[in-house]
Every structure is written in structure tokens, then in C-alpha cells.
Motif scaffolding. Structure first.
Motif, mmCIF file in Angstrom:
data_model
loop_
_atom_site.group_PDB
_atom_site.id
_atom_site.type_symbol
_atom_site.label_atom_id
_atom_site.label_comp_id
_atom_site.label_asym_id
_atom_site.label_seq_id
_atom_site.Cartn_x
_atom_site.Cartn_y
_atom_site.Cartn_z
ATOM 1 N N MET A 51 0.854 -1.175 0.000
ATOM 2 C CA MET A 51 0.000 0.000 0.000
ATOM 3 C C MET A 51 0.896 1.233 0.000
ATOM 4 S SD MET A 51 -2.813 1.559 -0.250
ATOM 5 C CE MET A 51 -4.008 0.241 -0.152
ATOM 6 N N SER A 52 0.604 2.159 -0.924
ATOM 7 C CA SER A 52 1.433 3.346 -1.105
ATOM 8 C C SER A 52 0.574 4.505 -1.559
ATOM 9 C CB SER A 52 2.530 3.068 -2.138
ATOM 10 O OG SER A 52 3.211 4.249 -2.499
ATOM 11 N N ILE A 53 0.989 5.714 -1.185
ATOM 12 C CA ILE A 53 0.286 6.905 -1.673
ATOM 13 C C ILE A 53 0.431 7.017 -3.186
ATOM 14 C CG2 ILE A 53 2.236 8.490 -1.395
ATOM 15 C CD1 ILE A 53 0.253 10.652 -0.566
ATOM 16 N N GLY A 54 1.456 6.346 -3.737
ATOM 17 C CA GLY A 54 1.633 6.371 -5.184
ATOM 18 C C GLY A 54 0.430 5.840 -5.939
ATOM 19 N N PHE A 55 -0.369 4.990 -5.302
ATOM 20 C CA PHE A 55 -1.569 4.448 -5.946
ATOM 21 C C PHE A 55 -2.739 5.434 -5.904
ATOM 22 C CE2 PHE A 55 0.134 0.224 -4.172
ATOM 23 C CZ PHE A 55 0.958 0.048 -5.274
ATOM 24 N N GLN B 3 -4.948 6.333 8.355
ATOM 25 C CA GLN B 3 -5.804 5.510 7.491
ATOM 26 C C GLN B 3 -5.059 4.284 6.974
ATOM 27 O OE1 GLN B 3 -7.520 8.763 4.802
ATOM 28 N NE2 GLN B 3 -9.177 7.271 4.895
ATOM 29 N N PHE B 4 -3.822 4.485 6.572
ATOM 30 C CA PHE B 4 -3.023 3.366 6.065
ATOM 31 C C PHE B 4 -2.882 2.266 7.124
ATOM 32 C CE2 PHE B 4 -0.304 5.480 2.495
ATOM 33 C CZ PHE B 4 -1.375 5.359 1.629
ATOM 34 N N VAL B 5 -2.698 2.665 8.362
ATOM 35 C CA VAL B 5 -2.497 1.677 9.430
ATOM 36 C C VAL B 5 -3.809 0.998 9.802
ATOM 37 C CG1 VAL B 5 -1.827 1.361 11.849
ATOM 38 C CG2 VAL B 5 -0.447 2.820 10.358
#
Length: 269
Positions: free
Chosen positions: A89-93, A115-117
Motif C-alpha cells: 500500500m502506497s500513496i503512489g496508488f 488511514q493506512f495503518v
């Protein structure tokens, strides 16, 4: 690490931060290669890329910019293989334009990390590697605070290059770990010598041994040294699996040894 019943992290056995006080030392490269080494060793692995201003791991794994879908448990991570043994999961997506700069203040970064966590449905993982930006600032505190709400952080791998200017910054990262109660799982010396693509001889174009000396001075485990290897650089640039493609190289042996030592250390965490 004992699994708990707290949503997205409930089936994640081990959480490892990849840290360095210095930019450009190869944290993302080490994170990617550790993940691939774990996967080839039969482990299910996830990478959480919280380097919000420089998300490079999607390119390193040749994933591109797929759509991120949602399920009842939250965001579904992007898988690199059909067997779903390596998730990312990455902000790049999430960026509409890959050249778009992330010009955010601290609170917005902190909210996305939260949110990612909490909202990524990782499923069952043996190891979750968290690739962080350089420094000891908002992102790092946000990652730790949110991870501690949902799971336990097993510890951190610190990445340095051999030069004193790099090891000096990593000393501050060690202080950060001690202040925040994060166990140091070990130190990796990256760019430790240059492997000639013609004769495979390793030359120390930088100084050598800075990471190992730092480990001795701070009482940390020295996990190993990874040389500058054109084959590894090309694999990273082209999104190829170096571990699978060059199993006879000295760099492969170094990465494999580091991953094995790290996983054994996790069993005693």
C-alpha cells in the motif's frame, strides 16, 4: 508477535520499521529486497510505504498505478503476484498524476498514515515492513502512535551507508528509537563497496565498515553489508526481481543472509 482482534492488523504477525536519519541511503531498496527475500523463503509479506513525498516502491516492484479497491474491512492492498504473497500500500496508488508533488502539512500526512495503518485489509501476513521517509519527525511519530493502537511494533532496521556523514545521522535515529521504546533489530550498511559488472571484484569507492562500527559502539546487531551492484540497480530501475534473477551473485548472498538473520531475530521479539 501475538495476533489480536483489532481489524486490519489482527493477522499480521510481525511489524518492522525501516528507518534512517539520512535520505538517499537506500531504505526503499533494502525494504524491497527484504520483502522479496522473505517471499522467496515462503513468507507472506506486506509493505506499507509511508514515504509520502517520495513513494518509489511501486516502481521498484513494477506495479504501476492500479486502482485501489475497498472491501468490508477497508482498502485492499495491491498484490504483486497471483498467489498474493506480497502486498503493498502506497500513496503512489492514490495520486492522479505520478509527477504530482505531495505538498501537505503535518496534520494531513498524519491523517493519511492513520488511514493506512487502520484501514488497509492486510489479511494474514508473516511480516509487514514499513518503509519510512528520512528523519525523526511527524510521519515517524504518526506511524508509531497508530501502529501501537492496533498491534505491537517488533522493532526497526536502521539503514546507513559507510560514510561518517551518514552514520552520524543514524546515531540520531538510534536515539529516536530509544526515546520511543522501539527495539533496534539491527543495522544494515548499504552501498558497501562497488561490485564490478565485469569481474565481480568489490572495490571500496566509499569508506567501508561504518555501519558495523556504529553497531559496535551502540550495542546493536550488525545485520550485514550490501554492496553497490549494477545488477541490483538495474533490477530496481526496471522493476525486476533481483532475488530470483541473480541467485548466484554476492549481493544475493548478502541480502539473503540479512533477511534470514532478521527473521530469526523476530522469532525472539
Amino acid at each position: 508477535m501475538e495476533a489480536n482482534n483489532d481489524g486490519s492488523m489482527s493477522q499480521v504477525r510481525h511489524v518492522v520499521l525501516v528507518l534512517s536519519g539520512k535520505g538517499g541511503v537506500g531504505k526503499s531498496t533494502i525494504t524491497t529486497e527484504l520483502a522479496l527475500a522473505f517471499r522467496h523463503a515462503g513468507k507472506k509479506v506486506g509493505i506499507l510505504d509511508v514515504d509520502l513525498c517520495g513513494p518509489s516502491i511501486p516502481r521498484m516492484l513494477s506495479i504501476g498505478r492500479p486502482d485501489v479497491h475497498q472491501c468490508d474491512s477497508g482498502w485492499v492492498p495491491v498484490y504483486t503476484d497471483a498467489e498474493k504473497t506480497l502486498a503493498l500500500m502506497s500513496i503512489g496508488f492514490l495520486l492522479e498524476d505520478p509527477d504530482e508533488a505531495v505538498v501537505w502539512r503535518g496534520p494531513k500526512k498524519t491523517a493519511l498514515i492513520g488511514q493506512f495503518v487502520s484501514d488497509v485489509a492486510w489479511g494474514e501476513l508473516d511480516v509487514l515492513l514499513v518503509d519510512t521517509p528520512p528523519g525523526t519527525s511527524d510521519e515517524h511519530l504518526a506511524v508509531l502512535e497508530n501502529l501501537k493502537k492496533h498491534s505491537r511494533v517488533d522493532g526497526a532496521v536502521l539503514v546507513t551507508t559507510p560514510q561518517a556523514v551518514s552514520t552520524g545521522d543514524v546515531r540520531r535515529e538510534i536515539t529516536f528509537c530509544k526515546k520511543t521504546g522501539v527495539r533496534i533489530l539491527g543495522i544494515v550498511e548499504n552501498m558497501s563497496g562497488f561490485v564490478c559488472p565485469h569481474c565481480s571484484e568489490c572495490s571500496n569507492i566509499f569508506s567501508k565498515g561504518g555501519g558495523e562500527e556504529l553497531a559496535k559502539l551502540t550495542g546493536s546487531i550488525f545485520l550485514g553489508a550490501v554492496p553497490l551492484d549494477p545488477l541490483l540497480s538495474t533490477s530496481i530501475e526496471e522493476g525486476k526481481d533481483f532475488i530470483q534473477t541473480f541467485p548466484d551473485s554476492a549481493t544475493f548472498s548478502a541480502i539473503s543472509s540479512i533477511s534470514q538473520t532478521l527473521f530469526e531475530s523476530l522469532q525472539t521479539a
